[in-house]
Write a protein that holds these residues in place. Sequence first.
Motif, PDB file in Angstrom:
ATOM      1  N   ALA A  99     -24.592  86.995 124.593  1.00 47.19           N
ATOM      2  CA  ALA A  99     -25.432  85.910 124.100  1.00 47.19           C
ATOM      3  C   ALA A  99     -25.311  84.713 125.027  1.00 47.19           C
ATOM      4  O   ALA A  99     -24.290  84.513 125.687  1.00 47.19           O
ATOM      5  CB  ALA A  99     -25.049  85.512 122.680  1.00 47.19           C
ATOM      6  N   LEU A 100     -26.362  83.923 125.056  1.00 47.23           N
ATOM      7  CA  LEU A 100     -26.363  82.644 125.762  1.00 47.23           C
ATOM      8  C   LEU A 100     -25.961  81.582 124.747  1.00 47.23           C
ATOM      9  O   LEU A 100     -26.707  81.292 123.807  1.00 47.23           O
ATOM     10  CB  LEU A 100     -27.746  82.359 126.338  1.00 47.23           C
ATOM     11  CG  LEU A 100     -28.139  83.257 127.520  1.00 47.23           C
ATOM     12  CD1 LEU A 100     -29.644  83.227 127.744  1.00 47.23           C
ATOM     13  CD2 LEU A 100     -27.394  82.829 128.779  1.00 47.23           C
ATOM     14  N   LEU A 101     -24.773  81.014 124.925  1.00 48.79           N
ATOM     15  CA  LEU A 101     -24.185  80.116 123.943  1.00 48.79           C
ATOM     16  C   LEU A 101     -24.026  78.702 124.507  1.00 48.79           C
ATOM     17  O   LEU A 101     -23.676  78.534 125.676  1.00 48.79           O
ATOM     18  CB  LEU A 101     -22.807  80.620 123.512  1.00 48.79           C
ATOM     19  CG  LEU A 101     -22.749  82.003 122.869  1.00 48.79           C
ATOM     20  CD1 LEU A 101     -21.288  82.414 122.672  1.00 48.79           C
ATOM     21  CD2 LEU A 101     -23.487  82.003 121.531  1.00 48.79           C
ATOM     22  N   PRO A 102     -24.221  77.679 123.675  1.00 46.75           N
ATOM     23  CA  PRO A 102     -23.916  76.314 124.118  1.00 46.75           C
ATOM     24  C   PRO A 102     -22.424  76.189 124.409  1.00 46.75           C
ATOM     25  O   PRO A 102     -21.588  76.726 123.672  1.00 46.75           O
ATOM     26  CB  PRO A 102     -24.319  75.451 122.916  1.00 46.75           C
ATOM     27  CG  PRO A 102     -25.270  76.301 122.125  1.00 46.75           C
ATOM     28  CD  PRO A 102     -24.809  77.705 122.319  1.00 46.75           C
ATOM     29  N   ALA A 103     -22.079  75.465 125.456  1.00 47.88           N
ATOM     30  CA  ALA A 103     -20.678  75.343 125.867  1.00 47.88           C
ATOM     31  C   ALA A 103     -19.763  74.832 124.754  1.00 47.88           C
ATOM     32  O   ALA A 103     -18.630  75.315 124.630  1.00 47.88           O
ATOM     33  CB  ALA A 103     -20.578  74.445 127.092  1.00 47.88           C
ATOM     34  N   PRO A 104     -20.169  73.858 123.911  1.00 47.13           N
ATOM     35  CA  PRO A 104     -19.250  73.411 122.857  1.00 47.13           C
ATOM     36  C   PRO A 104     -18.854  74.515 121.897  1.00 47.13           C
ATOM     37  O   PRO A 104     -17.738  74.517 121.367  1.00 47.13           O
ATOM     38  CB  PRO A 104     -20.044  72.314 122.139  1.00 47.13           C
ATOM     39  CG  PRO A 104     -20.986  71.804 123.165  1.00 47.13           C
ATOM     40  CD  PRO A 104     -21.381  73.017 123.967  1.00 47.13           C
ATOM     41  N   HIS A 105     -19.750  75.469 121.639  1.00 44.29           N
ATOM     42  CA  HIS A 105     -19.427  76.576 120.750  1.00 44.29           C
ATOM     43  C   HIS A 105     -18.596  77.642 121.464  1.00 44.29           C
ATOM     44  O   HIS A 105     -17.721  78.274 120.871  1.00 44.29           O
ATOM     45  CB  HIS A 105     -20.716  77.212 120.208  1.00 44.29           C
ATOM     46  CG  HIS A 105     -21.536  76.300 119.381  1.00 44.29           C
ATOM     47  ND1 HIS A 105     -22.376  75.349 119.938  1.00 44.29           N
ATOM     48  CD2 HIS A 105     -21.655  76.163 118.036  1.00 44.29           C
ATOM     49  CE1 HIS A 105     -22.973  74.668 118.962  1.00 44.29           C
ATOM     50  NE2 HIS A 105     -22.553  75.148 117.809  1.00 44.29           N
ATOM     51  N   ALA A 106     -18.879  77.838 122.748  1.00 41.76           N
ATOM     52  CA  ALA A 106     -18.190  78.882 123.497  1.00 41.76           C
ATOM     53  C   ALA A 106     -16.790  78.468 123.941  1.00 41.76           C
ATOM     54  O   ALA A 106     -15.883  79.307 124.033  1.00 41.76           O
ATOM     55  CB  ALA A 106     -19.025  79.275 124.722  1.00 41.76           C
ATOM     56  N   ALA A 107     -16.577  77.160 124.214  1.00 39.31           N
ATOM     57  CA  ALA A 107     -15.338  76.693 124.827  1.00 39.31           C
ATOM     58  C   ALA A 107     -14.070  77.149 124.111  1.00 39.31           C
ATOM     59  O   ALA A 107     -13.184  77.750 124.738  1.00 39.31           O
ATOM     60  CB  ALA A 107     -15.360  75.171 124.970  1.00 39.31           C
ATOM     61  N   PRO A 108     -13.915  76.895 122.798  1.00 37.25           N
ATOM     62  CA  PRO A 108     -12.656  77.298 122.153  1.00 37.25           C
ATOM     63  C   PRO A 108     -12.455  78.808 122.130  1.00 37.25           C
ATOM     64  O   PRO A 108     -11.315  79.286 122.185  1.00 37.25           O
ATOM     65  CB  PRO A 108     -12.779  76.722 120.740  1.00 37.25           C
ATOM     66  CG  PRO A 108     -14.228  76.490 120.526  1.00 37.25           C
ATOM     67  CD  PRO A 108     -14.803  76.179 121.859  1.00 37.25           C
ATOM     68  N   LEU A 109     -13.533  79.560 122.084  1.00 38.07           N
ATOM     69  CA  LEU A 109     -13.425  81.024 122.048  1.00 38.07           C
ATOM     70  C   LEU A 109     -13.085  81.575 123.434  1.00 38.07           C
ATOM     71  O   LEU A 109     -12.333  82.545 123.547  1.00 38.07           O
ATOM     72  CB  LEU A 109     -14.740  81.619 121.544  1.00 38.07           C
ATOM     73  CG  LEU A 109     -15.143  81.165 120.133  1.00 38.07           C
ATOM     74  CD1 LEU A 109     -16.552  81.636 119.795  1.00 38.07           C
ATOM     75  CD2 LEU A 109     -14.152  81.691 119.098  1.00 38.07           C
ATOM     76  N   LEU A 110     -13.616  80.948 124.469  1.00 37.86           N
ATOM     77  CA  LEU A 110     -13.257  81.349 125.835  1.00 37.86           C
ATOM     78  C   LEU A 110     -11.796  81.018 126.115  1.00 37.86           C
ATOM     79  O   LEU A 110     -11.064  81.813 126.704  1.00 37.86           O
ATOM     80  CB  LEU A 110     -14.163  80.635 126.843  1.00 37.86           C
ATOM     81  CG  LEU A 110     -15.634  81.058 126.856  1.00 37.86           C
ATOM     82  CD1 LEU A 110     -16.449  80.082 127.699  1.00 37.86           C
ATOM     83  CD2 LEU A 110     -15.789  82.470 127.399  1.00 37.86           C
ATOM     84  N   GLU A 111     -11.363  79.840 125.681  1.00 40.84           N
ATOM     85  CA  GLU A 111      -9.984  79.428 125.919  1.00 40.84           C
ATOM     86  C   GLU A 111      -8.995  80.291 125.145  1.00 40.84           C
ATOM     87  O   GLU A 111      -7.864  80.508 125.597  1.00 40.84           O
ATOM     88  CB  GLU A 111      -9.825  77.951 125.539  1.00 40.84           C
ATOM     89  CG  GLU A 111     -10.594  77.013 126.467  1.00 40.84           C
ATOM     90  CD  GLU A 111     -10.744  75.608 125.906  1.00 40.84           C
ATOM     91  OE1 GLU A 111     -10.288  75.376 124.762  1.00 40.84           O
ATOM     92  OE2 GLU A 111     -11.313  74.744 126.602  1.00 40.84           O
ATOM     93  N   ALA A 112      -9.407  80.794 123.990  1.00 39.82           N
ATOM     94  CA  ALA A 112      -8.531  81.642 123.180  1.00 39.82           C
ATOM     95  C   ALA A 112      -8.584  83.106 123.596  1.00 39.82           C
ATOM     96  O   ALA A 112      -7.838  83.928 123.060  1.00 39.82           O
ATOM     97  CB  ALA A 112      -8.914  81.509 121.703  1.00 39.82           C
TER      98      ALA A 112
END
Length: 307
Positions: A240-253
């Motif tokens: 999915a193409l996700l806005p960075a604020p939504h993706a950031a914590p999931l990418l970091e985790a």
Amino acid sequence: MLPLNLLESFLQSAEGAGFSEAARRLGLSPAAVSKNVARLEARLGVRLFQRSTRRLALTEAGERLLRQVRGPLAELQGAIAGAAQDAGEPAGTLKVAMAHGVGRMYILPLLKGFLERYPGVQHDWRFDNRTVDLIGEGYDVAIAGGIELAPGVVARELGRPRILLAAAPSYLAGRQRPRHPSELAGWEGIARRSAETGRLRDYLLRNAAGEEAVAEFRTVATFDDPEAMAQAVCMGLGVALLPAPHAAPLLEAGQLVRLLPEWHAEVGPLSIYYSSKQLLPAKTRAFVDYLLEQMQAMDFAGRLDRL
């Protein structure tokens, strides 16, 4: 001299196109708002609205009065709110509108600190992905992206989110990662529908070399909420193409993996919006200053830029 509550009921009824919406904004019953408007009409000796069972429409006299009182009434309310602060301390109800995901993930965790600093402020927050009319709907503050700056509204930028392509590690298992957006044609994905227009959102991806491409995949689900999209991607349903604020914590985790890291789409800044009037209520000024201070402390803008 006309009582302010009569003019306020008229103004909110005109801008909200009905007594029910005006009642919601003013914290009154529709019957009370209707009675206030009727009293104003009686005092002026003119009919301000044409009423029917389906709609409320301004008369010519009503339109003229709306034009004449809207600006002065807003300034008067601001002056009263400013003078009413106890020893300059922020107080009263603060109405804030914000998008679901950004509000819950980044703004809500800041509320406790604000309440401890300014206990006289009560909060009325609305979480909604649609664009609100800051002045017309009676909000003190809105936090969103892409709001058109209407007269009387200013914006302070919080950060510049990008649209990123991501997938769950479980979905990527055994797959060769794409090197170009065109290689996603056979992949499953989650698409986004605009909550306001109902149309599917298409994003044009760009890289540092200035190349442009569209990421096209086989849509298995379509959502109008980016937070729900991120959860679906974490479940391994596709990309999915996700806005960075939504993706950031999931990418970091480690719950999501970014694909095509050299590609992204721009969507404009995320900002805090509020009235530009000089006599801004202390509660609004305190919240704006506090939010900007806290977002800078967490390096919100830098965090988005590094993704």
